[in-house]
Motif scaffolding. Structure first.
Motif, PDB file in Angstrom:
ATOM      1  N   TRP A  24       0.823  -1.210   0.000  1.00  0.00           N
ATOM      2  CA  TRP A  24       0.000   0.000   0.000  1.00  0.00           C
ATOM      3  C   TRP A  24       0.860   1.264   0.000  1.00  0.00           C
ATOM      4  N   THR A  25       1.877   1.301   0.865  1.00  0.00           N
ATOM      5  CA  THR A  25       2.697   2.505   0.979  1.00  0.00           C
ATOM      6  C   THR A  25       3.718   2.617  -0.163  1.00  0.00           C
ATOM      7  N   ASP A  26       4.317   1.503  -0.574  1.00  0.00           N
ATOM      8  CA  ASP A  26       5.245   1.560  -1.713  1.00  0.00           C
ATOM      9  C   ASP A  26       4.558   2.128  -2.942  1.00  0.00           C
ATOM     10  N   TRP A  27       3.356   1.674  -3.172  1.00  0.00           N
ATOM     11  CA  TRP A  27       2.584   2.102  -4.342  1.00  0.00           C
ATOM     12  C   TRP A  27       2.299   3.603  -4.279  1.00  0.00           C
ATOM     13  N   ALA A  28       1.921   4.085  -3.098  1.00  0.00           N
ATOM     14  CA  ALA A  28       1.570   5.497  -2.939  1.00  0.00           C
ATOM     15  C   ALA A  28       2.784   6.409  -3.052  1.00  0.00           C
ATOM     16  N   GLU A  29       3.938   5.919  -2.627  1.00  0.00           N
ATOM     17  CA  GLU A  29       5.123   6.765  -2.551  1.00  0.00           C
ATOM     18  C   GLU A  29       5.989   6.723  -3.802  1.00  0.00           C
ATOM     19  N   ASP A  30       5.678   5.862  -4.746  1.00  0.00           N
ATOM     20  CA  ASP A  30       6.496   5.710  -5.944  1.00  0.00           C
ATOM     21  C   ASP A  30       6.128   6.792  -6.967  1.00  0.00           C
ATOM     22  N   PRO A  31       7.068   7.684  -7.310  1.00  0.00           N
ATOM     23  CA  PRO A  31       6.730   8.758  -8.254  1.00  0.00           C
ATOM     24  C   PRO A  31       6.352   8.242  -9.643  1.00  0.00           C
ATOM     25  N   ASP A  32       6.796   7.048 -10.007  1.00  0.00           N
ATOM     26  CA  ASP A  32       6.416   6.481 -11.299  1.00  0.00           C
ATOM     27  C   ASP A  32       4.960   6.028 -11.321  1.00  0.00           C
ATOM     28  N   TYR A  33       4.303   6.035 -10.151  1.00  0.00           N
ATOM     29  CA  TYR A  33       2.923   5.531 -10.069  1.00  0.00           C
ATOM     30  C   TYR A  33       1.972   6.550  -9.457  1.00  0.00           C
ATOM     31  N   ALA A  34       2.340   7.831  -9.553  1.00  0.00           N
ATOM     32  CA  ALA A  34       1.470   8.887  -9.040  1.00  0.00           C
ATOM     33  C   ALA A  34       0.139   8.867  -9.790  1.00  0.00           C
TER      34      ALA A  34
END
Length: 591
Positions: free
Chosen positions: A363-373
């Protein structure tokens, strides 16, 4: 693949193969009995079956049926095993759900653990062997392509069952005829050579008929091309090889696999649906009209029969819990659904066992990854209970390893009735299934979809353009509303994690990439509730020591198979004394 077919809007049985024939699996006697909705074939044997094309179709349908049978024991279904073993889920459930917890920790949960998996996959292999031995008894076909299509299915299914066994157990006995034999384990090289040879034959035999004209739900040469890539990537990655061997000599190269994928991508008729969320049943119109997330995002279910689903276990609407019908609904969905549900959990208010809570690190990796904003798939794939169903209280008396996160893709959904005075216990009621929280769960279990084919092609070709002017990686990202990225293995790994989460692929991806030691840390320290008491996820055992002891995460061969073989079949390493997981072993405080 299919064990059922549509007729007037409902799934009905197409009939399945039944013979009074004992098969070896390879040491366990397994009956090939199954059930028919039309002709009674209980007196058929290999002397008078098959005799015509209809018989041959029934015979092949019987090979498919064992996948439904494994769903009767979801904790020992390969899909469940691969899904729970990954770093993005925990075992969860209650203290008594030791099957999921055992998988999560590479520990032995039950006496003869994995026996249903072993038994049913070998039953399917035996049925495939029998079909190959007897199909030439049919001398009249509606067309030559019909026989080739059935051969394509037979070879694919035998390969798929061996692939499941090899990924769970490593080397296994290689049974290629119906003659009873007491066989030792073959080497992984030998098993994978047979898998590759069967898939190659499936590709060569399968007619180049575009989806959906070869039959909705049936295996095609396109599915065989996609599965060949998955086998190639796992075998070469996990075992450190450069090519995939063939049983009769020779091998399959990376470039050959890539060319097969290009054939599939360009000629199969499969493609990406417009919005990934429309693959999952929470977007069905009967649920979506009362589910704000689906309604506000204009989501519209593409149904289980869509152009992206290339190989899936199909369910039926046969009611009840007879020996026949209990195999025809998706109990994995039941095991993933939350416990002690009320209307407050709508639309995910089908009552289940709360297995497989999602790790916070995903959940947090996904939210914090700039490639997946701005990636809609995050909330489309994961339900944060506090946000979406805040009034659902759960079952604090029993829930363990509750992370507050649920995986939406395989959650059962309810639907309100026509006048909104009550709820049907599954949206499936509107499609002909029972109004029942278990037998109404008829969602297909998807083993291969087109997005995976695109991503595998990118991995094999370092991001070659292949689909609508884009690489497979960027085509999948574009569908998610994300900009193009330059290909790298790291970018590919991230995309596979997010696009394919909760689809039983992550665990074996980590194994073939050699990333288990790094990524298993994603589980440790997750905030959890255990019977209402806050805590953090922890392994009781040294997980990586267990991984090394089991020579890469392979499970225990059912003990009775080792015993029945009288020493011919050797137990896998790492499964001696002290490897049993029992109720109460969770390392947490409880009320």
């Amino acid at each position: 693949m299919i064990t059922k077919i549509y007729k007037t809007g409902k799934r009905l049985s197409a009939g399945v193969f039944s013979l009074l024939l004992l098969s070896i699996s390879p040491f366990l006697l397994v009956s090939c009995e199954d059930f028919l909705d039309t002709d009674n074939l209980t007196k058929k044997d290999t002397s008078n079956f098959p005799v015509n094309e209809k018989d041959a179709i029934q015979m092949v349908n019987g090979i498919y049926a064992v996948m439904n049978r494994n769903l009767a024991d979801p904790e020992e279904d390969p899909f469940f095993v691969f899904d729970i073993a990954s770093d993005d889920r925990l075992g969860g459930g209650s203290q008594s759900n030791i099957g999921a917890q055992g998988v999560d920790r590479l520990m032995n949960a039950y006496l003869d653990w994995m026996k249903p998996l072993w038994k049913q996959r070998y039953a399917g292999i035996n049925r495939a062997n029998n079909a190959l031995e007897t199909i030439d008894k049919v001398t009249e076909w509606s067309s030559p392509a019909k026989k080739d299509q059935l051969l394509c299915e037979i070879y694919f299914l035998r390969a798929f069952y061996y692939f499941n066994l090899a990924q769970v157990f490593n080397g296994v006995p290689l049974v290629l005829s119906t003659e009873p034999k007491n066989l030792p384990k073959s080497t992984p090289d030998e098993v994978y050579a047979q898998i590759a040879s069967d898939l190659k034959t499936s590709i060569e035999k399968g007619p180049s008929t575009k989806y959906p004209d070869f039959g909705i739900g049936r295996v095609s040469k396109w599915a065989a091309e996609g599965m060949m890539a998955r086998v190639w990537l796992f075998y070469t990655g996990f075992y450190g090889k450069s090519e995939l061997p063939l049983a009769d000599g020779g091998s399959i190269s990376k470039s050959q696999v890539a060319s097969w994928l290009e054939d599939c991508i360009q000629n199969s008729g499969y493609g990406l649906v417009s919005d990934q969320r429309n693959l999952w049943p929470y977007t069905n119109p009967y649920t979506a009209k009362d589910y704000p997330y689906a309604l506000e995002n204009g989501l519209n279910w593409e149904t289980d029969e869509n152009k992206e689903s290339m190989f899936a276990v199909k369910m039926s609407n046969v009611p009840g819990w007879s020996a026949e019908s209990q195999l025809r609904h998706n109990r994995i969905v039941e095991f993933y659904n939350p416990r002690k549900t009320t209307e407050a959990a709508f639309p995910f208010s089908v009552q289940g066992y709360s297995n497989g809570p999602v790790c916070w690190k995903l959940w947090t990796d996904w939210a914090e990854d700039p490639d997946y904003a701005g990636d809609y798939r995050r909330v489309g794939s994961i339900c944060k209970r506090a946000d979406e169903i805040p009034n659902y209280k759960g079952d604090a008396a029993k829930e363990v390893e509750n992370t507050d996160l649920l995986a939406k893709k395989y959650l059962g959904c309810e639907a309100y009735n026509e006048d909104h005075s009550g709820r049907y216990l599954s949206y499936g009621y509107y499609y002909g299934s029972e109004n029942n929280r278990q037998t109404g769960l008829t969602q297909s279990l998807v083993w291969l979809r087109f997005a995976d084919v695109l991503l595998m092609h990118s991995e094999l070709t370092d991001g070659k353009v292949v689909y609508n002017g884009k690489s497979g990686l960027n085509a999948v990202r574009q569908r998610a509303g994300l900009p193009d990225v330059t290909y790298s293995l790291q970018a590919l790994k991230k995309e596979r994690r997010y696009e394919l989460c909760f689809e039983a692929l992550r665990w074996n991806d980590l194994r073939r990439w050699g990333d288990v030691a790094e990524k298993v840390k994603n589980q440790v320290g997750n905030p959890i509730l255990n019977q209402g008491i806050p805590g953090e996820y922890a392994f009781t055992n040294d997980f990586m020591q267990r991984y090394r002891d089991t020579e890469g995460g392979f499970f225990k061969i059912p003990e009775d198979q080792v015993t029945l073989s009288e020493g011919v079949l050797e137990q896998n390493p790492g499964w001696g004394d002290g490897t049993n997981w029992v109720k109460g072993d969770l390392p947490y405080k409880f009320k």
